[in-house]
Scaffold this active site. Structure first.
Site, PDB file in Angstrom:
ATOM      1  N   GLU A  41     -10.416  -4.552   4.866  1.00 26.59           N
ATOM      2  CA  GLU A  41      -9.782  -5.953   4.900  1.00 26.59           C
ATOM      3  C   GLU A  41      -9.305  -6.412   5.419  1.00 26.59           C
ATOM      4  OE1 GLU A  41     -11.131  -6.451  -0.641  1.00 26.59           O
ATOM      5  OE2 GLU A  41      -9.571  -5.380   0.321  1.00 26.59           O
ATOM      6  N   GLU A  42      -8.085  -6.194   5.208  1.00 29.85           N
ATOM      7  CA  GLU A  42      -6.942  -6.736   7.005  1.00 29.85           C
ATOM      8  C   GLU A  42      -7.607  -7.554   8.002  1.00 29.85           C
ATOM      9  OE1 GLU A  42      -2.089  -6.304   7.270  1.00 29.85           O
ATOM     10  OE2 GLU A  42      -3.525  -4.772   6.216  1.00 29.85           O
ATOM     11  N   GLY A  43      -8.295  -5.575   8.307  1.00 35.85           N
ATOM     12  CA  GLY A  43      -8.908  -5.765   9.387  1.00 35.85           C
ATOM     13  C   GLY A  43      -9.427  -6.962   9.925  1.00 35.85           C
TER      14      GLY A  43
ATOM     15  N   SER B 106      -7.131  -3.952   1.070  1.00 36.97           N
ATOM     16  CA  SER B 106      -7.433  -2.580   1.896  1.00 36.97           C
ATOM     17  C   SER B 106      -7.055  -2.432   3.550  1.00 36.97           C
ATOM     18  CB  SER B 106      -8.390  -2.199   1.553  1.00 36.97           C
ATOM     19  OG  SER B 106     -10.099  -3.006   2.233  1.00 36.97           O
TER      20      SER B 106
ATOM     21  N   ARG C   8       1.451  -1.517  -0.111  1.00 35.72           N
ATOM     22  CA  ARG C   8       0.381   0.490  -0.144  1.00 35.72           C
ATOM     23  C   ARG C   8       0.825   1.335  -0.330  1.00 35.72           C
ATOM     24  NH1 ARG C   8      -3.563  -3.295   3.562  1.00 35.72           N
ATOM     25  NH2 ARG C   8      -2.466  -2.233   5.681  1.00 35.72           N
TER      26      ARG C   8
END
Length: 497
Positions: free
Chosen positions: A173-175, A170, A135
């Site tokens: 999304e990761e979280g 994003s 990112r």
């Protein structure tokens, strides 16, 4: 006497037809039980597989998952069977040499070929998810990030698996996928006892995700899931540039630009490093990151010198958190809305590795601070003597990393002494790593249905036990009826006599 013989001859229990009928009934019941046991016994287990590559900021890991083929929509069935850590740094470090990113994956992917049965290769999906490191690279040089992703895609397509794409996740999304992973493995998604909040810390970002009790005032931080028939309204936020490696750079930059940049000295004295630590560092290697907005007018290399003062260390770490501005009822830091943290939380990835090394996974917040104070005040000479097998780069940063984690949880996410015990530092759940990768694969393969799957009235073992006991009861009742009938016949004979 002739009359008695006639009655005995007519006794139905002594007739061949009755005996044959009894034998047929008994054989029928035994056959029914045998068929039930054979029909319902567990068949030879067939497994399916999935591969997820976690392309993080500091390294890449390859995870192999397996699950029973006939139970792929059941909760808690997928498990991690193998992990391979790719040699070298994360794929974002190959911005100047994109082809090297793809080549770096070869050893682990060849290992995956050996671990997964050959007849399952073609149906095994492969996913690569890149996180905060990529990112940041995309923010800095979008063309370079696209070339790196194209390189790893070409490399993964060479293997006999079903390649499903390489993309940058994003922060949201990761979280969210990390939250799904820890709750799937804990089987909380089918329980009514509540869910586990997820705290993730990497090298370039940190994520917090949980089900809040209050309204989510910022829709940028809200995400909804319907899993196994239950609706979940999640709060989630990812702080880019607040992973432990990037925060170290932010902390060094703050000291550099506020003091060293304004003097002729080339010594940066750091309270977050043990006394006696001294290492020459280049300006570009430390400060070349999109996370540092301010740049020095006169870049220069410097000596990073440890002072070992934990109180001053915590004060310096607090400076990277901006808590002065909040446009909502409550905030974490940098003006980001966050509801009050409530319930149990699982803290994984770097949260676990740092706290486990420092032996801070248990105890109170006050005890953790005292231990950190003792550790940071220990001389660098003594630290290297205690831990001869640990790489000096990682060893030198534990005072800073431990202090940052305590400060992030207390001053950033607003955990207190009262609910510190609600944070559990975890590496694995049921032999599977806590992290976003499993949740990512479960989501993309649709293995967590929106509605709860149908389940049989009884489990296999319970069903077989019921059938056996019920059959034995029938046989017993039949036998008792037979005895009663026989006794009644004899009584009738005596009455006739």
């Amino acid at each position: 006497m002739d009359e008695q013989r006639e009655v005995q001859v007519k006794n139905p229990c002594h007739r061949p037809a009755f005996i044959i009928l009894t034998a047929v009934i008994a054989v029928g019941i035994i056959t029914m039980v045998s068929i039930s046991v054979v029909q319902n016994k567990p068949l030879f287990q067939k497994y399916k597989y999935g591969i997820v590559l976690d392309a993080g900021s500091s390294h890449t890991s390859v995870f192999i998952y397996e699950w029973p083929a006939e139970k792929e929509n059941n909760t808690g069935m997928v498990r991690q069977t193998h992990t391979c850590n790719v040699n070298g740094k994360g794929i974002s470090s190959y911005s100047a040499n994109p082809e090297g990113a793809g080549m770096s994956l070869q050893e682990c992917m060849e290992e995956a070929q050996q671990k997964i049965p050959a007849h399952r290769h073609l149906e095994t999906p492969v996913y690569l998810g890149a996180t905060a490191g990529m990112r940041l690279l995309k923010m800095e040089n979008e063309d370079a990030s696209e070339k790196v992703l194209a390189s790893v895609a070409r490399s993964l397509q060479k293997y006999p698996f079903s390649f499903q794409g390489a993309r940058i996740l994003s922060g949201q999304e990761e979280g969210a996928f990390g939250w799904i992973t820890v709750n799937y493995l804990s089987e909380n998604l089918i329980k009514a006892t509540g869910t586990l909040g997820a705290l993730d810390l990497g090298g370039a970002s940190t994520q917090i995700t949980f089900v809040p009790k209050q309204e989510i005032e910022s829709q940028d931080n809200a995400i909804d899931f319907r899993l196994y028939g239950n609706d979940y309204h999640l709060y989630t936020h990812s702080f880019l540039c607040f992973g432990k490696d990037q925060v170290l750079r932010l902390s060094l930059a703050e000291k550099f630009f506020s003091t060293l940049d304004k003097t002729d000295s080339n010594e940066l004295r750091d309270p977050c490093f043990n006394t006696g630590f001294n290492l020459s560092k280049t300006y570009v290697d430390v400060f070349h990151t999109p996370c540092i907005k301010e740049q020095s007018a006169s870049p220069k290399d410097f000596f990073h010198v440890g002072v070992g003062d934990w109180v001053e260390c915590q004060n310096s770490v607090r400076k990277v958190f901006n808590t002065s501005n909040c446009g909502y009822s409550t905030c974490s830091f940098d003006g980001v809305f966050q509801p009050s943290v409530e319930g149990k939380f699982g803290a994984f990835s770097a949260f676990f590795f740092v706290m486990d090394f420092l032996k801070l996974t248990n105890g109170t917040l006050e005890e953790a601070k005292l231990k950190m104070k003792r550790y940071c005040s220990t001389s660098w000479k003594e630290i290297t003597k205690r831990y001869p097998g640990v790489k000096e780069k990682y060893l030198s940063e534990y005072c800073f990393s431990g202090t940052y984690i305590l400060t992030l949880l207390e001053n950033g996410y607003k955990f207190t002494s009262n609910n510190w015990k609600d944070v559990e530092f975890i590496k694995k759940i049921k032999d599977s790593d806590a992290g976003w990768t499993l949740g990512y694969m479960l989501n993309l393969t649709n293995m967590i249905p929106a509605e709860a799957p149908d389940t049989p009235l009884m489990a296999h073992g319970g069903y077989v036990s019921f059938m056996v006991l019920f059959t034995l009861l029938v046989i017993l009742l039949f036998f008792l009826a037979f005895l009663y009938y026989r006794r009644s016949t004899r009584t009738a004979q005596k009455d006739i006599i």
